[in-house]
Design a protein around this motif. Structure first.
Motif, PDB file in Angstrom:
ATOM      1  N   LEU A   1       2.751  31.814  -8.105  1.00  0.00           N
ATOM      2  CA  LEU A   1       3.321  30.878  -8.804  1.00  0.00           C
ATOM      3  C   LEU A   1       2.945  29.960  -9.212  1.00  0.00           C
ATOM      4  O   LEU A   1       2.971  28.933 -10.524  1.00  0.00           O
ATOM      5  CB  LEU A   1       3.989  30.257  -7.626  1.00  0.00           C
ATOM      6  N   GLY A   2       1.539  30.651  -9.401  1.00  0.00           N
ATOM      7  CA  GLY A   2       0.194  29.599 -11.221  1.00  0.00           C
ATOM      8  C   GLY A   2      -0.735  28.158  -9.627  1.00  0.00           C
ATOM      9  O   GLY A   2      -0.971  27.458 -10.670  1.00  0.00           O
ATOM     10  N   PHE A   3      -0.723  28.581  -8.602  1.00  0.00           N
ATOM     11  CA  PHE A   3      -1.466  27.581  -8.304  1.00  0.00           C
ATOM     12  C   PHE A   3      -3.533  28.154  -7.710  1.00  0.00           C
ATOM     13  O   PHE A   3      -3.150  29.385  -7.968  1.00  0.00           O
ATOM     14  CB  PHE A   3      -1.342  26.897  -6.562  1.00  0.00           C
ATOM     15  N   THR A   4      -3.912  27.012  -8.847  1.00  0.00           N
ATOM     16  CA  THR A   4      -5.631  27.305  -8.210  1.00  0.00           C
ATOM     17  C   THR A   4      -5.692  27.889  -6.706  1.00  0.00           C
ATOM     18  O   THR A   4      -5.038  27.268  -5.539  1.00  0.00           O
ATOM     19  CB  THR A   4      -5.771  26.036  -8.292  1.00  0.00           C
ATOM     20  N   LEU A   5      -6.597  28.436  -6.844  1.00  0.00           N
ATOM     21  CA  LEU A   5      -6.778  28.401  -5.082  1.00  0.00           C
ATOM     22  C   LEU A   5      -7.206  27.012  -4.242  1.00  0.00           C
ATOM     23  O   LEU A   5      -7.312  27.265  -2.938  1.00  0.00           O
ATOM     24  CB  LEU A   5      -8.436  29.513  -5.507  1.00  0.00           C
ATOM     25  N   GLU A   6      -8.107  25.822  -4.682  1.00  0.00           N
ATOM     26  CA  GLU A   6      -7.893  24.641  -4.034  1.00  0.00           C
ATOM     27  C   GLU A   6      -6.508  24.324  -3.473  1.00  0.00           C
ATOM     28  O   GLU A   6      -6.682  23.964  -2.562  1.00  0.00           O
ATOM     29  CB  GLU A   6      -8.761  23.699  -4.921  1.00  0.00           C
ATOM     30  N   GLN A   7      -5.517  24.256  -4.134  1.00  0.00           N
ATOM     31  CA  GLN A   7      -4.543  23.695  -4.005  1.00  0.00           C
ATOM     32  C   GLN A   7      -3.817  25.045  -2.744  1.00  0.00           C
ATOM     33  O   GLN A   7      -3.333  24.572  -1.873  1.00  0.00           O
ATOM     34  CB  GLN A   7      -3.394  24.317  -5.544  1.00  0.00           C
ATOM     35  N   ILE A   8      -3.704  26.013  -3.165  1.00  0.00           N
ATOM     36  CA  ILE A   8      -3.257  27.097  -2.020  1.00  0.00           C
ATOM     37  C   ILE A   8      -4.077  26.602  -0.680  1.00  0.00           C
ATOM     38  O   ILE A   8      -3.034  26.863   0.244  1.00  0.00           O
ATOM     39  CB  ILE A   8      -3.783  28.786  -2.445  1.00  0.00           C
TER      40      ILE A   8
ATOM     41  N   GLY B   1       6.268  18.940  -2.591  1.00  0.00           N
ATOM     42  CA  GLY B   1       6.086  17.954  -3.564  1.00  0.00           C
ATOM     43  C   GLY B   1       5.010  18.191  -4.002  1.00  0.00           C
ATOM     44  O   GLY B   1       5.308  18.602  -5.566  1.00  0.00           O
ATOM     45  N   MET B   2       4.426  20.016  -3.800  1.00  0.00           N
ATOM     46  CA  MET B   2       3.687  20.008  -4.417  1.00  0.00           C
ATOM     47  C   MET B   2       4.468  21.077  -5.514  1.00  0.00           C
ATOM     48  O   MET B   2       4.012  21.584  -6.669  1.00  0.00           O
ATOM     49  CB  MET B   2       1.937  20.823  -3.710  1.00  0.00           C
ATOM     50  N   LEU B   3       5.454  21.762  -5.097  1.00  0.00           N
ATOM     51  CA  LEU B   3       6.036  22.766  -5.011  1.00  0.00           C
ATOM     52  C   LEU B   3       6.651  22.767  -6.273  1.00  0.00           C
ATOM     53  O   LEU B   3       7.354  22.715  -7.999  1.00  0.00           O
ATOM     54  CB  LEU B   3       7.093  23.414  -4.502  1.00  0.00           C
TER      55      LEU B   3
ATOM     56  N   GLU C   1       5.434  20.518 -13.686  1.00  0.00           N
ATOM     57  CA  GLU C   1       4.045  21.620 -14.929  1.00  0.00           C
ATOM     58  C   GLU C   1       4.568  22.362 -15.320  1.00  0.00           C
ATOM     59  O   GLU C   1       4.127  22.828 -16.701  1.00  0.00           O
ATOM     60  CB  GLU C   1       2.428  21.552 -14.066  1.00  0.00           C
ATOM     61  N   MET C   2       4.636  23.503 -15.052  1.00  0.00           N
ATOM     62  CA  MET C   2       5.742  24.190 -16.338  1.00  0.00           C
ATOM     63  C   MET C   2       6.467  24.541 -17.034  1.00  0.00           C
ATOM     64  O   MET C   2       6.412  25.066 -17.852  1.00  0.00           O
ATOM     65  CB  MET C   2       6.175  25.499 -14.599  1.00  0.00           C
ATOM     66  N   HIS C   3       7.725  23.458 -16.849  1.00  0.00           N
ATOM     67  CA  HIS C   3       8.146  23.119 -17.735  1.00  0.00           C
ATOM     68  C   HIS C   3       7.961  22.242 -18.857  1.00  0.00           C
ATOM     69  O   HIS C   3       8.204  22.710 -20.144  1.00  0.00           O
ATOM     70  CB  HIS C   3       9.326  22.159 -17.247  1.00  0.00           C
TER      71      HIS C   3
ATOM     72  N   ILE D   1       6.495  25.217 -20.741  1.00  0.00           N
ATOM     73  CA  ILE D   1       7.008  26.104 -21.242  1.00  0.00           C
ATOM     74  C   ILE D   1       7.852  25.615 -22.891  1.00  0.00           C
ATOM     75  O   ILE D   1       7.942  25.842 -24.014  1.00  0.00           O
ATOM     76  CB  ILE D   1       8.524  26.375 -20.440  1.00  0.00           C
ATOM     77  N   GLN D   2       7.756  24.038 -22.757  1.00  0.00           N
ATOM     78  CA  GLN D   2       8.411  22.698 -23.542  1.00  0.00           C
ATOM     79  C   GLN D   2       7.325  23.207 -25.218  1.00  0.00           C
ATOM     80  O   GLN D   2       7.636  23.569 -25.868  1.00  0.00           O
ATOM     81  CB  GLN D   2       8.279  21.876 -23.301  1.00  0.00           C
ATOM     82  N   SER D   3       6.271  23.300 -24.523  1.00  0.00           N
ATOM     83  CA  SER D   3       5.283  22.966 -25.146  1.00  0.00           C
ATOM     84  C   SER D   3       5.146  24.673 -26.190  1.00  0.00           C
ATOM     85  O   SER D   3       4.319  24.425 -27.277  1.00  0.00           O
ATOM     86  CB  SER D   3       3.711  22.528 -25.072  1.00  0.00           C
ATOM     87  N   GLU D   4       4.831  25.607 -25.408  1.00  0.00           N
ATOM     88  CA  GLU D   4       4.351  26.244 -25.908  1.00  0.00           C
ATOM     89  C   GLU D   4       6.197  27.089 -26.587  1.00  0.00           C
ATOM     90  O   GLU D   4       6.437  27.968 -27.913  1.00  0.00           O
ATOM     91  CB  GLU D   4       4.563  27.968 -24.541  1.00  0.00           C
ATOM     92  N   THR D   5       7.378  26.757 -26.423  1.00  0.00           N
ATOM     93  CA  THR D   5       8.062  27.156 -26.994  1.00  0.00           C
ATOM     94  C   THR D   5       8.207  25.951 -28.461  1.00  0.00           C
ATOM     95  O   THR D   5       8.615  26.553 -29.700  1.00  0.00           O
ATOM     96  CB  THR D   5       9.461  26.013 -26.459  1.00  0.00           C
TER      97      THR D   5
END
Length: 274
Positions: free
Chosen positions: A58-65, A80-82, A88-90, A93-97
């Motif tokens: 899902l893209g979490f770092t190991l420290e977040q996990i 909350g973390m999800l 962050e992913m939205h 995606i917007q930036s890459e679009t």
């Protein structure tokens, strides 16, 4: 119990990764032989490992996990973390679009031009807040080098080392021959004493379409026309709230009147705060 090599085969996770998870205290072996140092795992630990891999996917770092897998973490905290990761992913995606759209425009531009090259390369970027000393004037463009000298004298009097980067903020028509409302600004490391002529201010953060080129501060440059065309063709709008800027970074070695210049046009558009 399984040796680390066996547990690695069962889980399809390299032994090197399992050792790394042990060091991070993310997944410790069920038992470690104190003499040989061999690590042993149980089948139940496959469930814990699969949760790690699922959160990693899902893209979490190991420290977040590590935070997500704590025994006392609440459902509300996980939610909350999800949601933060979702936002962050939205944003990504917007930036890459936006990036993809600029690439597509660049390809179309190459196809339209016989030599395959654009006159200028435009970059969209965020400009961080900046503390500056400023000098406002209604004057002609030919007077700008003299204003540079005036603000340099003020900075020197206040103990600021030269040379400094000079910035021109256009509050009026930069192509006009006279009566241009300009503001000369120079970055400073600390607030200075304001006078009737000079002020210290904090320039706000903004998103700009930027072009780097060679120019003279006392002469008009056609780059603003090209920059305006690029902004329109890429679906942005020029921000009406902020003045455009020309940042005169350094003079040319062979001609001190010509500068490496960055022209910045504040923009609004998809993916930016409006």
């Amino acid at each position: 119990m399984f040796k680390i090599s066996e547990f690695s085969k069962l889980s399809q996770v390299p032994a090197k990764t399992l050792r790394f998870y042990d060091q991070l205290e993310l997944l410790k072996p069920a038992y470690t032989d104190q003499q040989s140092g061999y690590r042993y795992y149980t089948s139940e630990q496959l469930l814990h490992l699969h949760r790690i891999l699922a959160f990693k996917d899902l893209g979490f770092t190991l420290e977040q996990i590590k935070q997500l897998l704590k025994d006392n973490v609440s459902i509300a905290e996980i939610r909350g973390m999800l949601r933060l990761k979702q936002a962050e992913m939205h944003s990504l995606i917007q930036s890459e679009t936006e990036r993809l759209r600029r690439i597509e425009f660049r390809l179309e531009q190459i196809e339209r031009q016989s030599d395959g090259l654009s006159r200028y390369e435009v970059v969209v970027k965020k400009v961080e807040p900046l503390m500056v000393a400023t000098l406002k004037a209604t004057t002609s463009r030919a007077s700008i080098p003299g204003l540079f000298e005036e603000i340099d004298e003020y900075l020197t009097w206040n103990g600021i080392s030269l040379p400094v980067t000079h910035m021109v903020m256009w509050h009026g028509c930069p192509e006009c021959e006279s009566s241009i409302d300009v503001e000369i600004a120079c970055p400073i490391p600390r607030k200075l004493q304001d006078t009737a002529r000079f002020q210290t201010k904090l320039l706000p953060e903004m998103t700009v379409a930027s072009v780097t080129h060679m120019s003279r501060p006392d002469a008009d440059t056609p780059v603003s026309i090209d920059l305006g065309a690029w902004i329109e063709e890429n679906g942005y709008r020029i921000s009406p709230e902020m003045p455009s800027r020309e940042v005169y970074i350094s003079p040319q070695e062979s001609n001190k009147l010509r500068y490496v210049t960055e022209s910045q046009m504040p923009i609004l558009g998809a993916g930016f705060m409006q």
